[in-house]
Design a protein around this motif. Structure first.
Motif, short mmCIF file in Angstrom:
data_model
loop_
_atom_site.label_atom_id
_atom_site.label_comp_id
_atom_site.label_asym_id
_atom_site.label_seq_id
_atom_site.Cartn_x
_atom_site.Cartn_y
_atom_site.Cartn_z
N HIS A 29 0.82 -1.21 0.00
CA HIS A 29 0.00 0.00 0.00
C HIS A 29 0.85 1.26 0.00
O HIS A 29 0.46 2.28 -0.58
CB HIS A 29 -0.96 -0.02 1.19
CG HIS A 29 -1.95 -1.15 1.08
ND1 HIS A 29 -1.77 -2.34 1.73
CD2 HIS A 29 -3.09 -1.27 0.37
CE1 HIS A 29 -2.77 -3.14 1.44
NE2 HIS A 29 -3.58 -2.52 0.62
N TYR A 32 1.92 1.64 -3.57
CA TYR A 32 0.76 2.00 -4.39
C TYR A 32 0.40 3.47 -4.18
O TYR A 32 0.09 4.18 -5.12
CB TYR A 32 -0.43 1.10 -4.05
CG TYR A 32 -1.48 1.10 -5.13
CD1 TYR A 32 -1.48 0.13 -6.12
CD2 TYR A 32 -2.47 2.07 -5.17
CE1 TYR A 32 -2.44 0.13 -7.13
CE2 TYR A 32 -3.43 2.08 -6.17
CZ TYR A 32 -3.40 1.12 -7.14
OH TYR A 32 -4.34 1.13 -8.14
N ASP A 115 -6.19 -7.05 -2.16
CA ASP A 115 -5.87 -5.83 -2.91
C ASP A 115 -4.91 -6.13 -4.06
O ASP A 115 -4.90 -5.43 -5.06
CB ASP A 115 -5.26 -4.77 -1.99
CG ASP A 115 -6.31 -4.10 -1.13
OD1 ASP A 115 -7.51 -4.22 -1.44
OD2 ASP A 115 -5.93 -3.46 -0.13
N LEU A 119 -7.12 -4.12 -6.75
CA LEU A 119 -6.73 -2.75 -7.11
C LEU A 119 -6.32 -2.68 -8.58
O LEU A 119 -5.62 -3.57 -9.07
CB LEU A 119 -5.58 -2.26 -6.23
CG LEU A 119 -5.97 -1.82 -4.83
CD1 LEU A 119 -4.74 -1.51 -4.00
CD2 LEU A 119 -6.90 -0.62 -4.87
#
Length: 177
Positions: A29, A32, A115, A119
């Motif tokens: 994350h 990202y 994710d 994502l």
């Protein structure tokens, strides 16, 4: 956060190659949110070990009703059988067997809800040659980064709008009390 590698150092890289050994890896994350192109193996399920928990947590689903592909159990609370209730997953998300591999069927099922899979603009590779080819394509890396930036900005606006709505409702409720 990695003390030996501050965000400034992480941000200097052109991309990140990660192996998703767990459903949630916070570094994923972080990359990202920096709009750094992230590369992960195409077959996510092969790398997923699952969140290790108490063995008793793994048993909550009970037998599977194969006609509906939903889990059912005779001792389930009444809402479990309500048609309007959300369906229970086919497999438990908990993995309670340390030093044992996760079942392939379970890993395939749950990897699609991570994710890593959900994502947009995550890059996938099947092997080292494909990975290196993608890493050397600087135009594609810039494009991926730009799409990640646009997605992150859209999500930020959406979240702020949602919290404004919540704050407005709370303020309205507070006026009535």
């Amino acid at each position: 956060k990695i003390p030996q590698m501050p965000y400034q150092v992480l941000a200097e890289h052109r991309a990140a190659v990660l192996f998703p050994y767990d459903a949630v890896i916070f570094l994923f994350h972080e990359f990202y949110s920096m709009q750094m192109p992230v590369f992960v193996p195409r077959d996510l399920w092969r790398w997923l070990f699952g969140p290790l928990t108490l063995p008793s947590m793994e048993e909550w689903l009970g037998p599977v009703n194969t006609s509906s592909r939903m889990a059912t159990t005779a001792s389930a609370p009444p809402w479990e059988f309500d048609e309007a209730a959300p369906p229970r997953p086919l497999h438990s998300p908990f993995f309670g067997r340390p030093r044992h591999p996760i079942d392939v069927e379970v890993a395939v099922y749950w990897s699609g809800f991570t994710d890593w899979a959900l994502l947009p603009h995550v890059n996938y590779f099947s092997g080292a040659p494909e990975l290196f080819q993608q890493l050397l394509d600087t135009a594609a890396l810039r494009s991926s980064s730009a799409r990640m930036k646009a997605f992150n900005e859209e999500q930020l606006v959406s979240v702020v709008d949602s919290w404004r709505l919540v704050a407005g409702r709370l303020a309205y409720m507070a006026q009535g009390s």
